[in-house]
Design a protein around this motif. Structure first.
Motif, mmCIF file in Angstrom:
data_model
loop_
_atom_site.group_PDB
_atom_site.id
_atom_site.type_symbol
_atom_site.label_atom_id
_atom_site.label_comp_id
_atom_site.label_asym_id
_atom_site.label_seq_id
_atom_site.Cartn_x
_atom_site.Cartn_y
_atom_site.Cartn_z
ATOM 1 N N ASP A 1 -3.778 2.762 6.989
ATOM 2 C CA ASP A 1 -2.569 2.031 6.584
ATOM 3 C C ASP A 1 -2.891 0.584 6.201
ATOM 4 N N ASP B 1 -5.902 6.255 11.725
ATOM 5 C CA ASP B 1 -4.630 6.165 10.987
ATOM 6 C C ASP B 1 -4.238 4.710 10.749
ATOM 7 N N VAL B 2 -4.432 3.850 11.753
ATOM 8 C CA VAL B 2 -4.096 2.436 11.588
ATOM 9 C C VAL B 2 -4.971 1.800 10.513
ATOM 10 N N LYS C 1 -4.533 0.432 2.826
ATOM 11 C CA LYS C 1 -3.554 0.594 1.747
ATOM 12 C C LYS C 1 -2.825 -0.715 1.480
ATOM 13 N N LYS C 2 -2.548 -1.481 2.534
ATOM 14 C CA LYS C 2 -1.893 -2.777 2.325
ATOM 15 C C LYS C 2 -2.808 -3.733 1.562
#
Length: 594
Positions: free
Chosen positions: A336, A332-333, A339-340
């Motif tokens: 994210d 999950d990290v 996506k950044k």
């Protein structure tokens, strides 16, 4: 089947043997093993630590015959505080600084985890690193260090390397007369590192030849009746120089080096090293170089690294056998952070070093696995992912862009400049200073009063009071008041207007020439500005004060004028004669691509 090189005797009687039936040339060894590799049963790695122990459970790829001294040494290194920094500072101790480059080289030596999908597809675990920078920044020193550090590494120069020399070639065997495959640098560096210096000096056709080797880690040959797919499971450490001698930060990475976009995307990490003038940095570099010349390391020389060469080699040989796994939290990290990276990838003049693609996501996976290996961890933790993300962000060199000057004739834009955080270069303050300077010039240019008894130069009678009427000041030209805004704001506003105009054009074409708001395919200047201001007010959630709206409208009008007159992104549609500026219809230039 072999025969001795000399006369008489068996296959091993002479100094060398020939195996023509197996397609081998003359050998200088008494015994030869014709195989791709050898592995002893019960041991998961070879003596030089080249195998990765693929297919084993995490932590079970450790060589079983470990002596007590080796176990104690590994435990001592693992318990070192700030292990990551200590290991990276032990890389190339003769080179001072370049901490980020040393971290990247350390992760390259540790490597990721080779995987095989259910369909039998191999996923690359090796890490590719490229160092780009100004001359005399120790790029080649890193390559020389890695070449001497690993037992299986190959050093090649870009100018003297060809596609066949890097991959493989087919030639005729002089003994048998048959066509045979000769291995290149990447094949010889299998399960090792291939160091390529002057990477930018390679020909384009030679760079294309290593595309497959850098991603699929195979080399396919189809020539002279030979069809073969050979392994090239090697990491690549490359060094390149900028085109113009020194790196220009106002240009993109691709504009600075002669490398194609596919090659750029295949490197996991890019490091740009610059030779910048800094008093403190220059002092440290000069002191370190002189200490190295005085006595190497130790007494009278440079400070010794935390770990010597042998300790670092044995520790890296140990950690390469570990296969860490990724947890759900880490997954999950990583999503994210990816996506950044994608959201920070900007188009247009403000683009980054290279586009963020799925290959950068896989690079983050490999770097995180290498971080877990260095800490002897069987799980990839979120802290390792964040460090990999930080290194990727370091690789993305953002282009330095200057502020955009917007000009408006005879209008005070001081308030608008304050809104953007950049004072106008020529405003009321500058005009007042010019007026004061002009007044001083007038006073200085007045003729001096004549002495007593001397006739004035203008012919008036002596003793008469001098004419103190100031000379008429020359009429100044009407000056322009430039307003500076950040390039990011200019780009965002221009992009929004272009997308809006193209959407209206597409909607009108689908509806038969009329859009929903009645503007048609080409709205007026005023309607386009009104739409953008309404969009900004909706995003901010508050219309703001009346003065703020006026200033924003003025700045938006200046941006539209620049897009029309200077950048040529927008064009007028229809006749403009006698039509007020804000009532003219505008559209996107047909040759402009978003």
């Amino acid at each position: 089947p072999g025969r001795p090189r000399g006369g008489g005797g068996g296959p091993g009687a002479g100094p060398g043997v020939r195996l023509p039936s197996l397609g081998c040339r003359e050998l200088t060894y008494r015994m030869a093993f014709v195989a791709c590799h050898l592995r002893r049963r019960g041991v998961d790695t070879t003596a030089d630590g080249d195998e990765e122990g693929a297919g084993e459970e995490p932590g079970e790829g450790v060589p079983r015959p470990l002596s007590d001294a080796a176990t104690a040494e590994i435990a001592r290194i693992r318990a070192t505080p700030r292990l990551y920094d200590a290991l990276s500072s032990s890389i190339a101790p003769a080179v001072t600084g370049h901490a980020e480059v040393k971290r990247g080289v350390l992760l390259l030596l540790a490597g990721g985890v080779h995987k095989t999908t259910a369909e039998g597809m191999n996923l690359r675990g090796d890490i590719n690193v490229c160092v780009v920078g100004d001359p005399s920044t120790a790029k080649s020193q890193f390559l020389r260090y890695v070449h001497g550090f690993l037992p299986r590494s190959v050093y090649a120069g870009g100018r003297g390397a060809s596609a066949a020399g890097l991959t493989a070639t087919v030639c005729r065997d002089p003994d048998t007369g048959e066509m045979a495959v000769e291995a290149g640098a990447l094949m010889l560096a299998d399960n090792g590192v291939c160091c390529i210096d002057e990477f930018d000096k390679m020909e384009i056709k030679d760079q294309v030849a290593i595309h497959e080797a850098m991603e699929q880690q195979t080399i396919s040959i189809t020539k002279a009746g030979i069809q073969a797919t050979l392994n090239a499971r090697a990491s690549i450490l490359a060094a390149a120089n900028p085109i113009y001698g020194r790196y220009d930060r106002s240009k993109t990475l691709r504009a600075n080096i002669a490398l194609s976009a596919p090659i750029l995307s295949r490197f996991d990490l890019f490091f740009v090293v610059l030779d910048e003038c800094d008093e403190g940095s220059d002092y440290r570099i000069a002191s370190h170089i002189l200490d190295v010349h005085r006595g190497g390391t130790g007494a009278g020389g440079a400070a010794p690294p935390p770990f010597n060469r042998g300790e670092l080699q044995r520790y890296l040989r140990f950690v390469r056998t570990i296969n860490p796994r990724m947890t759900e939290e880490t997954r999950d990290v990583m999503v994210d952070l990816y996506k950044k990276l994608r959201q920070g990838d900007v188009l247009g003049r403000g683009r980054t070093a290279y586009r963020i693609t799925v290959r950068q996501l896989e690079s983050m996976v490999r770097l995180s696995e290498a971080m877990a290996k260095l800490h002897c961890d069987t799980e990839v933790r979120p802290a390792y992912v964040r460090e990999a993300f930080r290194l990727l962000k370091k690789s993305i060199i953002h282009v330095e862009t200057e502020d955009v000057d917007l000009e408006e004739d005879g209008t005070d834009l001081t308030a608008a400049a304050e809104e953007d955080g950049a004072p106008p270069t020529d405003g009321e303050g500058a005009a007042a200073e010019d007026d004061a300077a002009d007044a001083m010039d007038v006073d200085d240019d007045r003729p001096a009063a004549p002495d007593a008894g001397e006739a004035p130069p203008d012919g008036t009678a002596p003793g008469a009071p001098p004419d103190t009427t100031p000379a008429p000041r020359p009429r100044k030209k009407k000056r322009k008041n430039p307003l500076q805004i950040t390039f990011e704001r200019y780009q965002a506003t221009a992009q929004a207007l272009v997308v809006r105009l193209q959407a209206l054009e597409g909607t009108a074409a689908a509806a038969g020439g009329t859009s929903d708001d009645g503007d048609g395919a080409t709205p007026t200047w005023r309607r386009a500005v009104d739409w953008y201001l309404e969009r900004c007010a909706a995003e901010e959630g508050d219309d703001g004060a009346e003065g703020d709206r006026d200033r924003r409208r003025r700045v938006t009008n200046l941006i539209v004028r620049r897009l029309l007159e200077k950048d040529r992104v927008l064009v007028y549609v229809g006749s403009t004669e006698g039509v007020p500026e804000e009532e003219r219809r505008i559209a996107v230039h047909p040759n402009y691509v978003v």
